[in-house]
Design a protein around this motif. Sequence first.
Motif, PDB file in Angstrom:
ATOM      1  N   GLN A 145       0.840  -1.187   0.000  1.00  0.00           N
ATOM      2  CA  GLN A 145       0.000   0.000   0.000  1.00  0.00           C
ATOM      3  C   GLN A 145       0.882   1.245   0.000  1.00  0.00           C
TER       4      GLN A 145
ATOM      5  N   GLU B 256       0.514   5.822   0.651  1.00  0.00           N
ATOM      6  CA  GLU B 256      -0.275   7.032   0.872  1.00  0.00           C
ATOM      7  C   GLU B 256       0.138   8.065  -0.169  1.00  0.00           C
TER       8      GLU B 256
ATOM      9  N   ARG C 227      -3.142  -1.160  -2.980  1.00  0.00           N
ATOM     10  CA  ARG C 227      -4.059  -0.138  -2.472  1.00  0.00           C
ATOM     11  C   ARG C 227      -3.327   1.179  -2.296  1.00  0.00           C
TER      12      ARG C 227
ATOM     13  N   GLN D 183      -4.057   5.169  -0.573  1.00  0.00           N
ATOM     14  CA  GLN D 183      -4.968   5.931   0.274  1.00  0.00           C
ATOM     15  C   GLN D 183      -4.501   7.368   0.351  1.00  0.00           C
TER      16      GLN D 183
ATOM     17  N   ASN E 230      -5.213  10.842   3.043  1.00  0.00           N
ATOM     18  CA  ASN E 230      -5.853  11.489   4.181  1.00  0.00           C
ATOM     19  C   ASN E 230      -6.029  12.953   3.815  1.00  0.00           C
TER      20      ASN E 230
ATOM     21  N   PHE F  81     -10.786   7.551  -6.233  1.00  0.00           N
ATOM     22  CA  PHE F  81     -10.737   7.276  -4.798  1.00  0.00           C
ATOM     23  C   PHE F  81     -12.142   7.345  -4.218  1.00  0.00           C
TER      24      PHE F  81
ATOM     25  N   GLU G 291     -13.778   6.391   2.567  1.00  0.00           N
ATOM     26  CA  GLU G 291     -13.896   5.186   3.389  1.00  0.00           C
ATOM     27  C   GLU G 291     -14.298   5.505   4.817  1.00  0.00           C
TER      28      GLU G 291
ATOM     29  N   LEU H 141     -10.642   9.792   5.120  1.00  0.00           N
ATOM     30  CA  LEU H 141      -9.797   8.740   4.588  1.00  0.00           C
ATOM     31  C   LEU H 141     -10.408   8.277   3.273  1.00  0.00           C
ATOM     32  N   LEU H 142      -9.634   8.391   2.215  1.00  0.00           N
ATOM     33  CA  LEU H 142     -10.079   7.945   0.894  1.00  0.00           C
ATOM     34  C   LEU H 142      -9.158   6.835   0.423  1.00  0.00           C
ATOM     35  N   GLY H 143      -9.704   5.854  -0.261  1.00  0.00           N
ATOM     36  CA  GLY H 143      -8.908   4.730  -0.735  1.00  0.00           C
ATOM     37  C   GLY H 143      -9.233   4.352  -2.162  1.00  0.00           C
TER      38      GLY H 143
END
Length: 179
Positions: free
Chosen positions: A90, A92, A126, A128, A130, A147, A150, A168-170
Motif C-alpha cells: 500500500q 499514501e 491499495r 490511500q 488522508n 478514490f 472510506e 480517509l479515501l482509498g
Amino acid sequence: MIVLTTPRLEMRPIEREEWPLFLKLYQNDNVMKFIGDIETPAQIRYRFDQRLGKWDKYSDFWLCLVIRERATGEAIGLTGFFPDWRPYQQAEVGFMLLPEYQGKGYGQESLHEVVNYAFKICGFHRLQANVLEGNLPSRRLLERCGFRLEGTLRESYRIGGEWHNDWLLGLLRSDIATT
C-alpha cells in the motif's frame, strides 16, 4: 530514473537544486492551510533531505516528484506517495501545487499518472489519501481519480494547536477497471 508524463506535465524525482520550490510550497499559507503548520526553514530542510535519493517501492521515504509544465519547464508543485510495501503493498498519496497553478486540472492530471505508476509499475494493491475535513477541492480531485471515501478519522490531525478530523479515501488496483 522515474519520468512520468502527461499531455501538459512532466514529473521527475526531486533533486537538490529544487530546494527553493520545496521551501516555497512549505512556507505558503494557502498551500499549507490543510496540510500542516508552517515549520522553520531547518525543519523544512530536514523534510526535503528525507526525500532525496534513489527511490524504489521498498524505500522508507516519500517518492517526491516535481511537477513541471512541459510547455514552459516551470516547476508548479509536488506529488508522489509514501510506500508501505512490506507486508501491505500500500501507499499514501499526496500532492501540493503553488496557488497560481491550482484549479487548472494539473493536480488531477498528475495524480492520475502517479496512480497508474503505483499500480501498473510498482504493483501496489491499495492507495490511500488522508484529507483534512473541509478540504473539498482535494477530496473532489481524489474522487475524480477514482478514490472512494472510506470514513472519517476523528480528531486525527493537529494544525494550529487544534485537532481536526481527516477524511480517509482509498483506491484499490481492482477499482481502476471500474472507474
